[in-house]
Design a protein around this motif. Structure first.
Motif, PDB file in Angstrom:
ATOM      1  N   ILE A  92       9.695  45.408  70.495  1.00  6.38           N
ATOM      2  CA  ILE A  92       8.917  44.178  70.380  1.00  6.38           C
ATOM      3  C   ILE A  92       9.376  43.379  69.163  1.00  6.38           C
ATOM      4  O   ILE A  92       9.557  42.157  69.230  1.00  6.38           O
ATOM      5  N   GLN A  93       9.578  44.083  68.045  1.00  8.25           N
ATOM      6  CA  GLN A  93       9.990  43.400  66.814  1.00  8.25           C
ATOM      7  C   GLN A  93      11.350  42.732  66.963  1.00  8.25           C
ATOM      8  O   GLN A  93      11.570  41.618  66.473  1.00  8.25           O
ATOM      9  N   VAL A  94      12.264  43.386  67.666  1.00  9.31           N
ATOM     10  CA  VAL A  94      13.593  42.790  67.870  1.00  9.31           C
ATOM     11  C   VAL A  94      13.475  41.465  68.613  1.00  9.31           C
ATOM     12  O   VAL A  94      14.164  40.489  68.283  1.00  9.31           O
ATOM     13  N   ARG A  95      12.589  41.420  69.607  1.00  5.97           N
ATOM     14  CA  ARG A  95      12.430  40.179  70.385  1.00  5.97           C
ATOM     15  C   ARG A  95      11.709  39.108  69.578  1.00  5.97           C
ATOM     16  O   ARG A  95      12.168  37.962  69.489  1.00  5.97           O
ATOM     17  N   ILE A  96      10.588  39.480  68.967  1.00  2.80           N
ATOM     18  CA  ILE A  96       9.814  38.500  68.208  1.00  2.80           C
ATOM     19  C   ILE A  96      10.588  38.042  66.976  1.00  2.80           C
ATOM     20  O   ILE A  96      10.586  36.861  66.624  1.00  2.80           O
ATOM     21  N   GLY A  97      11.238  38.980  66.317  1.00  2.00           N
ATOM     22  CA  GLY A  97      11.950  38.691  65.077  1.00  2.00           C
ATOM     23  C   GLY A  97      13.374  38.217  65.273  1.00  2.00           C
ATOM     24  O   GLY A  97      14.153  38.223  64.309  1.00  2.00           O
ATOM     25  N   HIS A  98      13.732  37.855  66.480  1.00  2.00           N
ATOM     26  CA  HIS A  98      15.061  37.305  66.780  1.00  2.00           C
ATOM     27  C   HIS A  98      16.180  38.228  66.276  1.00  2.00           C
ATOM     28  O   HIS A  98      17.043  37.828  65.497  1.00  2.00           O
ATOM     29  N   GLY A  99      16.096  39.498  66.714  1.00  2.00           N
ATOM     30  CA  GLY A  99      17.143  40.461  66.366  1.00  2.00           C
ATOM     31  C   GLY A  99      16.844  41.323  65.163  1.00  2.00           C
ATOM     32  O   GLY A  99      17.692  42.115  64.739  1.00  2.00           O
ATOM     33  N   CYS A 100      15.648  41.205  64.600  1.00  2.00           N
ATOM     34  CA  CYS A 100      15.280  41.980  63.409  1.00  2.00           C
ATOM     35  C   CYS A 100      14.893  43.403  63.794  1.00  2.00           C
ATOM     36  O   CYS A 100      13.946  43.616  64.544  1.00  2.00           O
ATOM     37  N   HIS A 101      15.618  44.381  63.245  1.00  2.00           N
ATOM     38  CA  HIS A 101      15.349  45.808  63.484  1.00  2.00           C
ATOM     39  C   HIS A 101      14.498  46.337  62.333  1.00  2.00           C
ATOM     40  O   HIS A 101      14.936  46.343  61.183  1.00  2.00           O
ATOM     41  N   CYS A 102      13.297  46.803  62.655  1.00  2.00           N
ATOM     42  CA  CYS A 102      12.363  47.225  61.606  1.00  2.00           C
ATOM     43  C   CYS A 102      12.559  48.673  61.165  1.00  2.00           C
ATOM     44  O   CYS A 102      11.955  49.104  60.186  1.00  2.00           O
TER      45      CYS A 102
END
Length: 208
Positions: free
Chosen positions: A156-166
């Protein structure tokens, strides 16, 4: 560039405003203010670091692969007193000669690059023998419970964060790429979701 990429770039400064005021701005000032000589900033985004480069910077080059971000960076640069060259290039393929920079700056970038290992190899290639990597990154939590949530919500974070890996262990990646971390500080990114709060701030040198 996707529609979401354009929307993300347009709203990025507003989204990050709370985190910048509460935590990031002070870290940027303390870290980026130590840059000197010929400096390369990778993934400059919308230019959040621009106010903090000091007089010891002889030349500043900023890369940004996302066109909507790069345009906002150029607008912010034009309105500032700072002179810099903006280059549209990904961190994995930087168009500069070996050992050509005294300092490389990476702030909230290694979470989004497509290939962290290759990006760090490029950074090491570009640094002079006594060069330094200044980094400010959000990372995988040392707390097992939060780390599990980072894994669960990663997609979910990758999609919302435009490629951001948490959930990236970026500190381990830096060390695995042949860097020695000489200074390190841990903090929390306030005004942000828990899965992106763990921060590392530090300075690293390439091993001889």
């Amino acid at each position: 560039m996707s529609i979401w990429g354009r929307v993300f770039a347009a709203g990025y400064d507003r989204i990050m405003e709370g985190a910048e005021k509460s935590v990031l701005r002070a870290h940027r000032q303390a870290l980026v203010g130590r840059a000197s000589g010929r400096v390369l900033e990778i993934g400059g985004g919308t230019g959040a670091n621009l106010p903090f480069y000091g007089d010891d910077v002889a030349e500043l080059v900023i890369t940004e692969p996302e066109e909507p971000m790069a345009r906002r960076l150029e607008d912010k640069l034009a309105a500032s007193a700072r002179t810099a060259e903006v280059v549209r290039a990904p961190a994995e393929d930087l168009p500069f000669v070996d050992a050509s920079f005294d300092v490389v700056v990476s702030t909230l970038v290694l979470c989004t690059v497509g290939d962290p290992a290759k990006s760090l190899t490029e950074i090491r290639r570009l640094l002079k023998p006594d060069g330094r990597l200044l980094f400010l990154e959000h990372v995988r939590s040392d707390d097992p419970g939060l780390a599990r949530w980072q894994d669960r919500l990663h997609g979910i974070q990758v999609r919302i964060g435009h490629g951001c890996h948490c959930n990236r262990d970026t500190l381990a990646s830096i060390e695995s790429a042949g860097f020695t971390v000489s200074e390190l500080r841990h903090d929390q990114l306030l005004k942000a979701p828990p899965i992106v709060r763990p921060l590392v701030i530090g300075i690293a040198q390439a091993k001889a």
